[in-house]
Design a protein around this motif. Structure first.
Motif, PDB file in Angstrom:
ATOM      1  N   ALA A 150      43.532  54.152  26.280  1.00  0.00           N
ATOM      2  CA  ALA A 150      43.936  55.079  27.342  1.00  0.00           C
ATOM      3  C   ALA A 150      42.762  55.403  28.260  1.00  0.00           C
ATOM      4  N   PHE A 151      41.576  55.497  27.691  1.00  0.00           N
ATOM      5  CA  PHE A 151      40.385  55.778  28.494  1.00  0.00           C
ATOM      6  C   PHE A 151      40.057  54.605  29.416  1.00  0.00           C
ATOM      7  N   ILE A 152      40.207  53.400  28.916  1.00  0.00           N
ATOM      8  CA  ILE A 152      39.955  52.210  29.743  1.00  0.00           C
ATOM      9  C   ILE A 152      40.966  52.126  30.874  1.00  0.00           C
ATOM     10  N   VAL A 153      42.230  52.447  30.571  1.00  0.00           N
ATOM     11  CA  VAL A 153      43.257  52.479  31.614  1.00  0.00           C
ATOM     12  C   VAL A 153      42.917  53.535  32.661  1.00  0.00           C
ATOM     13  N   PHE A 154      42.437  54.700  32.204  1.00  0.00           N
ATOM     14  CA  PHE A 154      42.019  55.750  33.125  1.00  0.00           C
ATOM     15  C   PHE A 154      40.911  55.262  34.054  1.00  0.00           C
ATOM     16  N   LEU A 155      39.906  54.615  33.502  1.00  0.00           N
ATOM     17  CA  LEU A 155      38.790  54.137  34.321  1.00  0.00           C
ATOM     18  C   LEU A 155      39.243  53.094  35.342  1.00  0.00           C
ATOM     19  N   ILE A 156      40.086  52.178  34.916  1.00  0.00           N
ATOM     20  CA  ILE A 156      40.563  51.134  35.819  1.00  0.00           C
ATOM     21  C   ILE A 156      41.416  51.741  36.931  1.00  0.00           C
ATOM     22  N   SER A 157      42.335  52.632  36.574  1.00  0.00           N
ATOM     23  CA  SER A 157      43.186  53.242  37.599  1.00  0.00           C
ATOM     24  C   SER A 157      42.383  54.141  38.523  1.00  0.00           C
ATOM     25  N   ASP A 158      41.368  54.816  37.997  1.00  0.00           N
ATOM     26  CA  ASP A 158      40.503  55.646  38.832  1.00  0.00           C
ATOM     27  C   ASP A 158      39.730  54.782  39.832  1.00  0.00           C
TER      28      ASP A 158
END
Length: 107
Positions: free
Chosen positions: A50-58
């Motif tokens: 979820a954190f990696i998805v957050f970073l990519i979407s950010d």
């Protein structure tokens, strides 16, 4: 001429929204959820999906909103000093639509 005035008003509000998105995503990149490990300085949640998805979407949101801001500034520069558009109206409208698309995806 009323269409041109409406586009200019919409362009101004879209520029503000795109700039706010860029500001928030920039701040989110430095204040990571979960915080940092004090010994290494890396993110605590670095291994979580979820954190990696957050970073990519950010990052995507930031790039798109900065691109939208750039296009809006470009549109402002391409207007002549007398208010007439230097570009063909269709090109102006296509660039405006592209900036609006970038802003919407960035949100």
């Amino acid at each position: 001429m009323k269409i041109q005035e409406a586009l200019n008003k919409a362009r101004e509000s879209h520029l503000v929204v795109a700039a706010l998105i860029a500001t928030v995503t920039f701040a989110a990149a430095f204040t990571l959820p979960g915080g940092y490990k004090s010994d290494k300085g890396t993110a605590i949640l670095a291994k979580k999906a979820a954190f990696i998805v957050f970073l990519i979407s950010d990052a995507i949101s930031m790039v798109l909103s900065i691109s939208a801001v750039f296009i809006h500034f470009l549109l402002a520069l391409l207007k002549g000093l007398d208010g007439r558009i230097i570009l063909v109206d269709k090109t102006f409208e296509k660039l405006f639509a592209l900036a609006m698309l970038f802003t919407m995806i960035g949100m």
